[in-house]
Write an enzyme that holds these catalytic residues in place. Structure first.
Site, PDB file in Angstrom:
ATOM      1  N   SER A   1       0.832  -1.208   0.000  1.00 36.37           N
ATOM      2  CA  SER A   1       0.000   0.000   0.000  1.00 36.37           C
ATOM      3  C   SER A   1       0.872   1.266   0.000  1.00 36.37           C
ATOM      4  CB  SER A   1      -0.940  -0.038   1.199  1.00 36.37           C
ATOM      5  OG  SER A   1      -1.951   0.932   1.074  1.00 36.37           O
TER       6      SER A   1
ATOM      7  N   LYS B   1     -23.143  17.614   6.513  1.00 34.75           N
ATOM      8  CA  LYS B   1     -22.235  17.750   7.652  1.00 34.75           C
ATOM      9  C   LYS B   1     -22.138  16.451   8.446  1.00 34.75           C
ATOM     10  CE  LYS B   1     -19.395  20.071  10.160  1.00 34.75           C
ATOM     11  NZ  LYS B   1     -18.094  20.455   9.600  1.00 34.75           N
TER      12      LYS B   1
END
Length: 351
Positions: free
Chosen positions: A181, A233
């Site tokens: 990764s 939000k």
């Protein structure tokens, strides 16, 4: 006048029993009176005040000694923390004699994250010191990491490319157990990648992990009361249902980061890559397979690279590691901001 009636003075004093008794009594107690008067002489007038003054001065001296000890302890702690701060400020990359040719090593170990030993702040500082040392003939990235933050990996990748161009020095990556990764994101910037045949290499992909508790909350009869200003939000809130629009937005973001990763790998490996449909799918391979796919160049260790590739067996470690003072500071900071850290950990991380 008849002289016979006149009493003639006697040569023997008159005897008075009462007087004799009184005198005898005083005579008998005379030694006790002398001792009493002697004791009274020792306990002169004002002895009580003198004794109290002595006791008061003794108490004051004891308080002074206690204060001096407390002051000594505080000064000792202050000196200890001053030493830790000095140690933190005076640390730096390994020093070397520029007249001695050597192979410079920068270790990237463990999770790649901000604040960790394998962070862009620490690794880039070590890289700059290694490249700027005239005695360093090459820089070796000694990698053993399962990955981590793509942001930190991207910053290191960019810095390695910049330093290679500026100082015209080769960079080699040597893989230990794992280079997956974000760790491979960094390794791709090296001129050559050396692995062990059993190393784990690859995992070219991006993920965002988290949890959703909405179904469980419904079964328990728990009502999530989240109030926001802005319709998105509460995006990725684990206690709120995820809308299809939010899922699509997150997927677009992940795809973009994934493409940045792929571009960095292709730029670093170039024509050596033998691209397959699974290469950028997040799969990982053994070191031997990685060599066959062009994800790595050949088998080799740090000693092999220093001896056979760089041709300089002298190895100097430039790795920048967190010291004791910084660990203590982080512990104090963690104790102060524990609530904020727990809150931030509820936000899904990208790896």
């Amino acid at each position: 006048m008849n002289d016979s009636n006149r009493t003639e003075p006697s040569d023997t004093p008159d005897f008075n029993p009462d007087r004799a008794s009184a005198l005898g009594g005083r005579a008998q107690t005379a030694p006790e009176n002398i001792a009493s008067r002697s004791a009274g002489a020792d306990l002169a007038p004002g002895w009580e005040r003198a004794t109290l003054e002595k006791l008061a001065f003794a108490a004051l001296n004891e308080q002074k000694a206690t204060r001096r000890w407390k002051t000594f302890v505080r000064l000792s702690w202050l000196a200890f923390f001053v030493f830790l701060v000095w140690f933190a400020l005076s640390r730096g990359a390994a020093t070397s004699n520029v007249s001695v040719p050597h192979t410079a090593v920068v270790e990237i170990k463990g999770e790649i994250a901000d604040g960790a030993d394998a962070s862009a702040e620490f690794v880039n500082a070590a890289l700059r010191a290694a490249f700027e040392d005239e005695g360093a003939k090459a820089v070796v990235l000694l990698i053993n990491s399962p990955g981590g933050s793509p942001v930190q990996a991207g910053m290191m990748n960019d810095e390695i490319v910049r330093l290679k161009a500026k100082h015209n020095k080769p960079v080699y990556a040597v893989v230990g157990e794992t280079c997956a990764s974000a760790a491979y994101y960094i390794a791709a910037s090296a001129d050559k990648i050396f692995v062990d045949k059993a190393s784990i290499v690859g995992s070219i992909g991006v993920l965002m992990d988290g949890f959703g508790f909405t179904g469980l909350m419904e079964k328990l009869g728990v009502d999530r009361r989240l109030m926001t200003a802005g319709e998105n939000k509460g995006f990725l809130d684990p206690f709120s249902p995820q809308t299809e629009q939010q899922r699509a937005y997150a997927q677009t973001m992940l795809n973009q980061i994934h493409q940045q990763f792929i571009t960095a790998v292709k730029n670093g490996r170039g024509k050596r890559l033998k691209e397959t449909p699974e290469m950028f799918s997040g799969l990982f391979w053994t070191g031997q397979q990685a060599v066959e796919l062009g994800l790595a160049d050949q088998l080799g260790t740090l000693d092999y690279v220093a001896r056979e590739v760089v041709k300089t067996e002298e190895i100097i470690d430039y790795t920048r590691r967190e010291n004791v003072a910084e660990r203590l500071a982080k512990k104090f900071g963690a104790a102060i901001g524990a609530g904020a850290i727990r809150t931030l950990k509820t936000i899904p991380a990208i790896h």
